[in-house]
Design a protein around this motif. Structure first.
Motif, PDB file in Angstrom:
ATOM      1  N   PRO A   7       1.001  -1.016  -0.162  1.00 28.43           N
ATOM      2  CA  PRO A   7       0.635  -0.088  -0.001  1.00 28.43           C
ATOM      3  C   PRO A   7       0.997   1.309   0.383  1.00 28.43           C
ATOM      4  O   PRO A   7       1.992   1.243   0.171  1.00 28.43           O
ATOM      5  CB  PRO A   7      -1.085  -0.129   1.270  1.00 28.43           C
ATOM      6  CG  PRO A   7       0.247  -0.955   2.167  1.00 28.43           C
ATOM      7  CD  PRO A   7       0.944  -2.075   1.068  1.00 28.43           C
ATOM      8  N   ARG A   8       0.310   3.106  -0.243  1.00 25.80           N
ATOM      9  CA  ARG A   8       0.821   3.462  -0.585  1.00 25.80           C
ATOM     10  C   ARG A   8       0.274   4.517   0.538  1.00 25.80           C
ATOM     11  O   ARG A   8       1.109   5.189   0.664  1.00 25.80           O
ATOM     12  CB  ARG A   8       1.161   4.487  -2.025  1.00 25.80           C
ATOM     13  CG  ARG A   8       1.635   3.594  -3.072  1.00 25.80           C
ATOM     14  CD  ARG A   8       1.622   4.193  -4.693  1.00 25.80           C
ATOM     15  NE  ARG A   8       2.006   3.015  -5.354  1.00 25.80           N
ATOM     16  CZ  ARG A   8       2.974   3.012  -5.912  1.00 25.80           C
ATOM     17  NH1 ARG A   8       4.295   4.261  -5.365  1.00 25.80           N
ATOM     18  NH2 ARG A   8       4.254   2.739  -7.092  1.00 25.80           N
ATOM     19  N   HIS A   9      -0.786   4.864   0.623  1.00 30.14           N
ATOM     20  CA  HIS A   9      -1.649   6.215   1.334  1.00 30.14           C
ATOM     21  C   HIS A   9      -1.894   5.201   2.312  1.00 30.14           C
ATOM     22  O   HIS A   9      -2.378   6.310   3.155  1.00 30.14           O
ATOM     23  CB  HIS A   9      -3.184   5.789   0.577  1.00 30.14           C
ATOM     24  CG  HIS A   9      -3.022   6.038  -1.045  1.00 30.14           C
ATOM     25  ND1 HIS A   9      -2.358   7.117  -1.842  1.00 30.14           N
ATOM     26  CD2 HIS A   9      -3.009   5.568  -2.196  1.00 30.14           C
ATOM     27  CE1 HIS A   9      -2.057   7.279  -3.367  1.00 30.14           C
ATOM     28  NE2 HIS A   9      -2.837   6.158  -3.076  1.00 30.14           N
ATOM     29  N   ARG A  10      -1.519   4.069   2.977  1.00 30.24           N
ATOM     30  CA  ARG A  10      -2.305   4.299   4.423  1.00 30.24           C
ATOM     31  C   ARG A  10      -1.097   3.712   5.353  1.00 30.24           C
ATOM     32  O   ARG A  10      -1.208   3.273   6.311  1.00 30.24           O
ATOM     33  CB  ARG A  10      -3.374   3.488   4.917  1.00 30.24           C
ATOM     34  CG  ARG A  10      -4.446   3.728   3.689  1.00 30.24           C
ATOM     35  CD  ARG A  10      -5.106   4.725   5.076  1.00 30.24           C
ATOM     36  NE  ARG A  10      -6.526   4.981   4.357  1.00 30.24           N
ATOM     37  CZ  ARG A  10      -6.608   6.418   3.537  1.00 30.24           C
ATOM     38  NH1 ARG A  10      -5.790   7.311   3.678  1.00 30.24           N
ATOM     39  NH2 ARG A  10      -8.268   6.569   3.085  1.00 30.24           N
ATOM     40  N   SER A  11       0.101   3.573   4.710  1.00 33.00           N
ATOM     41  CA  SER A  11       1.456   2.538   5.457  1.00 33.00           C
ATOM     42  C   SER A  11       2.002   3.836   6.852  1.00 33.00           C
ATOM     43  O   SER A  11       1.651   5.424   7.110  1.00 33.00           O
ATOM     44  CB  SER A  11       2.785   2.857   4.340  1.00 33.00           C
ATOM     45  OG  SER A  11       2.015   1.637   3.955  1.00 33.00           O
ATOM     46  N   ILE A  31       6.411   7.864   1.925  1.00 29.26           N
ATOM     47  CA  ILE A  31       6.000   7.333   3.428  1.00 29.26           C
ATOM     48  C   ILE A  31       6.789   6.244   2.209  1.00 29.26           C
ATOM     49  O   ILE A  31       7.368   5.181   3.337  1.00 29.26           O
ATOM     50  CB  ILE A  31       4.901   7.306   3.598  1.00 29.26           C
ATOM     51  CG1 ILE A  31       4.724   8.409   4.164  1.00 29.26           C
ATOM     52  CG2 ILE A  31       4.268   5.565   4.208  1.00 29.26           C
ATOM     53  CD1 ILE A  31       4.607   7.982   5.580  1.00 29.26           C
ATOM     54  N   LYS A  32       6.640   5.574   1.325  1.00 30.08           N
ATOM     55  CA  LYS A  32       6.809   4.536   0.055  1.00 30.08           C
ATOM     56  C   LYS A  32       7.881   4.220   0.078  1.00 30.08           C
ATOM     57  O   LYS A  32       9.112   2.697   0.946  1.00 30.08           O
ATOM     58  CB  LYS A  32       5.689   4.176  -0.921  1.00 30.08           C
ATOM     59  CG  LYS A  32       6.485   3.667  -1.890  1.00 30.08           C
ATOM     60  CD  LYS A  32       6.111   2.260  -0.824  1.00 30.08           C
ATOM     61  CE  LYS A  32       5.806   0.403  -1.593  1.00 30.08           C
ATOM     62  NZ  LYS A  32       4.714  -0.422  -1.079  1.00 30.08           N
ATOM     63  N   ALA A  33       8.531   5.304  -0.039  1.00 31.56           N
ATOM     64  CA  ALA A  33      10.160   5.243  -0.441  1.00 31.56           C
ATOM     65  C   ALA A  33      10.947   4.920   1.176  1.00 31.56           C
ATOM     66  O   ALA A  33      11.766   4.258   0.949  1.00 31.56           O
ATOM     67  CB  ALA A  33      10.792   6.463  -0.794  1.00 31.56           C
ATOM     68  N   ARG A  90       3.596   9.160   9.139  1.00 34.27           N
ATOM     69  CA  ARG A  90       2.234   8.615   8.197  1.00 34.27           C
ATOM     70  C   ARG A  90       2.235   9.695   7.146  1.00 34.27           C
ATOM     71  O   ARG A  90       2.068  10.726   6.570  1.00 34.27           O
ATOM     72  CB  ARG A  90       1.337   9.237   9.109  1.00 34.27           C
ATOM     73  CG  ARG A  90       0.918  10.195   9.392  1.00 34.27           C
ATOM     74  CD  ARG A  90       0.125  10.219  10.641  1.00 34.27           C
ATOM     75  NE  ARG A  90      -0.825  11.779  10.208  1.00 34.27           N
ATOM     76  CZ  ARG A  90      -2.173  12.033  10.729  1.00 34.27           C
ATOM     77  NH1 ARG A  90      -3.080  10.949  11.218  1.00 34.27           N
ATOM     78  NH2 ARG A  90      -2.875  13.719  10.929  1.00 34.27           N
ATOM     79  N   ALA A  91       0.885   8.580   6.437  1.00 31.50           N
ATOM     80  CA  ALA A  91       0.529   9.436   5.075  1.00 31.50           C
ATOM     81  C   ALA A  91      -0.499  10.809   5.544  1.00 31.50           C
ATOM     82  O   ALA A  91      -1.370  10.098   7.282  1.00 31.50           O
ATOM     83  CB  ALA A  91      -0.234   8.522   4.337  1.00 31.50           C
TER      84      ALA A  91
END
Length: 170
Positions: free
Chosen positions: A113-117, A147-149, A128-129
């Motif tokens: 996931p990208r948006h809620r990690s 966040i993903k990176a 957080r995102a």
């Protein structure tokens, strides 16, 4: 002979001491664990830097943050990345057989996931995102891509050197 008197306020001294302390901590990190990634959380400049061996690998803009009580430079330890996912039941006849799907899944499947990690640090800090509640835990909000990176680079035990913003005393 011209004498120039420079006046450095108490607040400016604290800010400079915090940056100096951050540099000392970073040097110590590079000496003791040269192969580890680490973060510099620079609240006054509203940026987080992902670094390795003193080199900046990525700079992330801080979108917002909750009040954080620290007044001096501090090390946080990365504990865990939590990705809200849903495990699809495994079955030999199903095409996707037990793969992990992001809760925000739509259209094309992405790797995680990208948006809620969320990235958890000890003691008590969450990166957080936007849109994910952390309750009373202090948090810093970044873009989902950042966040993903950061979550892909960090491993449990990596440090984040926190440089606080010092408020002026009225």
């Amino acid at each position: 002979m011209l004498l120039v008197e420079t006046h450095v306020s108490g607040q400016d001294k604290i800010v400079l001491q915090n940056y100096r302390e951050a540099l000392v901590r970073e040097l110590d990190q590079v000496k003791t664990s040269p192969d580890d990634f680490y973060l510099i959380i620079d609240i006054p400049s509203k940026q987080i830097h992902l670094k390795a061996q003193g080199n900046v690998l990525r700079t992330c803009a801080i979108l917002s943050l909750s009040p954080i009580e620290e007044r001096h430079t501090y090390n946080y330890r990365f504990v865990n990345r939590i990705d809200p996912i849903s495990v699809e039941p495994g079955n030999a006849n199903l095409r996707l057989r037990g793969r992990l799907f992001p809760l925000d899944f739509s259209r094309r499947l992405i790797e995680g996931p990208r948006h809620r990690s969320r990235l958890y640090f000890a003691p008590n800090l969450v990166i957080r995102a936007d849109g994910v509640s952390t309750g009373a835990t202090p948090h810093i909000t970044l873009s989902p891509v950042d966040i993903k990176a950061l979550g892909s680079a960090l491993r449990p035990g990596n440090i984040a050197i926190f440089i606080p913003h010092v408020e002026a005393n009225h």
